[in-house]
Design an enzyme around this catalytic site. Structure first.
Site, PDB file in Angstrom:
ATOM      1  N   HIS A 128      48.630  63.543  28.742  1.00 33.58           N
ATOM      2  CA  HIS A 128      48.575  64.899  28.189  1.00 33.58           C
ATOM      3  C   HIS A 128      49.928  65.571  28.419  1.00 33.58           C
ATOM      4  CE1 HIS A 128      46.790  68.647  26.860  1.00 33.58           C
ATOM      5  NE2 HIS A 128      47.427  69.230  27.860  1.00 33.58           N
ATOM      6  N   ASP A 164      40.741  67.213  29.192  1.00 29.23           N
ATOM      7  CA  ASP A 164      42.005  67.298  29.945  1.00 29.23           C
ATOM      8  C   ASP A 164      41.780  67.696  31.404  1.00 29.23           C
ATOM      9  OD1 ASP A 164      43.369  66.709  27.553  1.00 29.23           O
ATOM     10  OD2 ASP A 164      43.523  68.824  27.020  1.00 29.23           O
TER      11      ASP A 164
HETATM   12  C1  GAR Z   1      52.166  62.882  23.226  1.00 23.86           C
HETATM   13  O1  GAR Z   1      53.004  63.958  23.564  1.00 23.86           O
HETATM   14  C2  GAR Z   1      50.872  62.945  24.003  1.00 23.86           C
HETATM   15  O2  GAR Z   1      51.047  63.420  25.319  1.00 23.86           O
HETATM   16  C3  GAR Z   1      50.090  63.922  23.193  1.00 23.86           C
HETATM   17  O3  GAR Z   1      50.365  63.597  21.864  1.00 23.86           O
HETATM   18  C4  GAR Z   1      51.671  63.031  21.791  1.00 23.86           C
HETATM   19  C5  GAR Z   1      51.548  61.700  21.127  1.00 23.86           C
HETATM   20  O4  GAR Z   1      52.812  61.162  20.877  1.00 23.86           O
HETATM   21  N1  GAR Z   1      48.682  63.825  23.466  1.00 23.86           N
HETATM   22  C6  GAR Z   1      47.873  64.856  23.411  1.00 23.86           C
HETATM   23  O5  GAR Z   1      48.214  65.978  23.115  1.00 23.86           O
HETATM   24  C7  GAR Z   1      46.430  64.529  23.771  1.00 23.86           C
HETATM   25  N2  GAR Z   1      45.685  65.727  23.938  1.00 23.86           N
HETATM   26  P1  GAR Z   1      52.960  59.645  20.479  1.00 23.86           P
HETATM   27  O6  GAR Z   1      51.943  59.393  19.340  1.00 23.86           O
HETATM   28  O7  GAR Z   1      54.362  59.517  20.005  1.00 23.86           O
HETATM   29  O8  GAR Z   1      52.656  58.814  21.685  1.00 23.86           O
END
Ligand code: GAR
Length: 231
Positions: A128, A164
């Site tokens: 997160h 979360d």
């Molecule tokens: C990341 O920043 C992750 O922490 C967030 O989405 C992004 C995905 O990036 N996750 C959330 O917000 C979950 N609630 P990625 O697809 O490039 O790994």
């Protein structure tokens, strides 16, 4: 909310003698965290095998990254289901054929129901983009900037019924700099995400994690290398 974990739970062990742990990674989009896990496995830093990447979004760029690495992919499109429970059940069926030791949420943007979370209790982790318990939910970078926080970051945590809200395994923080936009801050945080997610998975695979009274212990104690901001 109650935690599916007992007050003391050993995690990451007892799922077979294979030194190579089977993972299933769930994504919804870009997949840069997935890429970091793929790269860590290739570099020999993570004794794991990604058995499948499952996306909730058709055409997710992360799925192309998986295919480029020779990993089987599947889409379970939540729009194909009228009820969340049906989506969750289809997802579970797709995951379980691969018999993973650990299910890894990497930018997976759907909320999962209780039966799903109970089914994978103790072997379902998420990353997160905030220093939990600060800024659970969405738009974390913009909210961190609005709050005037001087530091922001990312957390890897076990998934429980509270969105979360599960026990935090590992955190990394970055400074909030003058002139930051949500995008600039997100990129700084993402660099840390790509560093800490493979590390947390390694700790799990090596059987070094346990959960006691809602706190994650590394080798039986809370340790500095977990980077926990608030314990
Ligand atoms: C990341 O920043 C992750 O922490 C967030 O989405 C992004 C995905 O990036 N996750 C959330 O917000 C979950 N609630 P990625 O697809 O490039 O790994």
């Amino acid at each position: 909310m109650t935690s599916p974990h007992p007050s003391t739970a050993q995690t990451g062990q007892g799922h077979g003698a294979s030194p190579t742990a089977g993972l299933v990674v769930l994504i919804s989009g870009r997949g840069s965290n997935l890429q970091a896990i793929i790269d860590a496995i290739r570099a020999g830093e993570l004794p794991a095998e990604i058995r499948a990447v499952i996306s909730s979004e058709p055409g997710a760029p992360g799925a192309a990254r998986a295919r480029a690495a020779g990993i089987p992919t599947q889409t379970v499109n939540y729009r194909d289901f009228t009820m969340r429970e049906q989506f969750d059940r289809a997802l579970m069926a797709s995951i379980d054929v691969h018999r993973p030791r650990l299910v890894v949420l990497a930018g997976f943007m759907r909320i999962l129901g209780k039966p799903f979370i109970d089914h994978y209790a103790g072997r379902l982790i998420n990353i997160h983009p905030s220093l939990l318990p600060e800024f659970s939910g969405l738009n974390t970078h913009a909210r961190a900037l609005q709050s005037g926080a001087s530091r922001h970051g990312a957390s890897v945590h076990f998934v429980t019924h509270e969105v979360d809200g599960g026990p935090v395994i590992l955190q990394a923080s970055v400074p909030v700099l003058p002139g930051d936009s949500p995008e600039l801050l997100a990129e700084r945080v993402l660099q840390e995400e790509r560093r800490i997610y493979p590390r947390a998975i390694r700790w799990f695979i090596d059987g070094r994690l346990s959960v006691e009274d809602g706190r994650v212990l590394l080798d039986g104690e809370q340790r500095p290398e977990q980077g926990l901001v608030r314990v």
